[in-house]
Design an enzyme around this catalytic site. Structure first.
Site, PDB file in Angstrom:
ATOM      1  N   ILE A 164       7.743   6.382  -9.352  1.00 38.11           N
ATOM      2  CA  ILE A 164       7.256   6.079 -10.918  1.00 38.11           C
ATOM      3  C   ILE A 164       5.967   6.706 -11.252  1.00 38.11           C
ATOM      4  O   ILE A 164       5.741   7.395 -12.525  1.00 38.11           O
ATOM      5  CB  ILE A 164       7.362   4.564 -11.092  1.00 38.11           C
TER       6      ILE A 164
ATOM      7  N   TYR B 177       4.845 -10.097  -4.208  1.00 33.72           N
ATOM      8  CA  TYR B 177       5.044  -8.996  -5.266  1.00 33.72           C
ATOM      9  C   TYR B 177       5.059  -9.727  -6.757  1.00 33.72           C
ATOM     10  O   TYR B 177       4.253  -9.150  -7.722  1.00 33.72           O
ATOM     11  CB  TYR B 177       6.129  -8.204  -5.105  1.00 33.72           C
TER      12      TYR B 177
END
Length: 273
Positions: free
Chosen positions: A26, A164
């Site tokens: 990304i 996360y």
């Protein structure tokens, strides 16, 4: 700038952008998108070979004087300070994209303090350090953009990725809090909530899980999407699809969007707001 033969000018020509963790996935897709829109891009990664490869991939994209790279681990305070010193020597930064992040599939009870702290240092403190250094200059100049690459996991924390998800929730809070410092200026701070993305890290994780279960990667990918009944796309998101939203939020065209968590999640989140 040109987009597949269609004129779409995001008015980013001459702006300098720093994207953390941008040698692949990304981050690299964001660097490429901003370069295509005319921004001067500074890429970042933890190893020199990766940074060189990213710069080679960017090639002659854009119309600026050239793109640059800085090697450094932004999850380490001392290394981050060195990266910022190198960045200062390159001139003013107009756009900061806090993209760098780490994740792993894990049982909550098996994640020790060291892994928790490393996840927090990379996913949260990297953005804190960069914004703390760069935001004052943006405010003084009266224009700037900070965009955090977050995740739908920060809203709906996965049971097998708790560290996360927790750090991505913190990232959303960081963006919202920083935006309140920009009142009445031309600076904005926003977060993009990405969904299941076909990034390098995700592909590696899918391959590992597929091998552990003795199935093909394609079958595992289909199973992952199939289990997520709220994915309206019915497929993994491409990095470029997230990068386009980041580029828009980094542009003058997004001047009325500030302090927001904007979705590029493929319809994974079910709440209306």
């Amino acid at each position: 700038m040109r987009k597949n033969g269609v004129d779409m000018d995001l008015q980013l020509a001459g702006r300098r952008a720093f994207i953390s963790g941008s040698t692949r996935g990304i981050g690299y897709a964001i660097a490429a998108e901003l370069a295509d829109e005319g921004a001067d891009v500074v890429v970042n990664g933890r190893d020199e070979a990766g940074v060189r490869a990213a710069l080679a991939g960017l090639g002659e994209r854009g119309s600026g004087p050239g793109h640059r790279g800085i090697v450094g681990d932004l999850g380490d305070a001392a290394d981050a300070a060195r990266v910022l010193a190198e960045l200062d020597a390159m001139g003013e930064v107009d756009i900061l994209v806090n993209n760098v992040g780490v994740f792993e599939l894990s049982e909550f009870a098996e994640v020790d303090d060291a892994r928790w702290l490393r996840t927090f240092e990379v996913n949260v403190m990297s953005g804190v350090r960069l914004a703390r250094h760069l935001l004052p200059g943006m405010l003084d100049r009266g224009w700037g953009r900070i965009v955090g690459v977050g995740s739908e996991s920060g809203v709906n924390v996965p049971v097998d990725m708790v560290p996360y998800g927790v750090t991505k929730a913190a990232m959303i809070a960081l963006g919202n809090g920083l935006a309140k410092h920009t009142r009445g200026t031309g600076v904005t701070v926003n977060t993009v909530l990405g969904g299941p993305c076909d990034s390098d890290g995700v592909r590696a994780s899918v391959a590992a899980v597929a091998a552990a279960h003795g199935v093909s990667e394609s079958a595992m990918r289909a199973s992952i999407i199939g289990q997520n009944r709220t994915s309206l796309l019915g497929r993994f998101i491409e990095p470029a699809e997230i990068a386009r939203l980041v580029a828009y939020l980094a542009s003058p065209l997004a001047s009325a969007t500030n302090g927001a968590a904007v979705r590029a999640d493929g319809g994974v989140l079910t709440a209306m707001l």
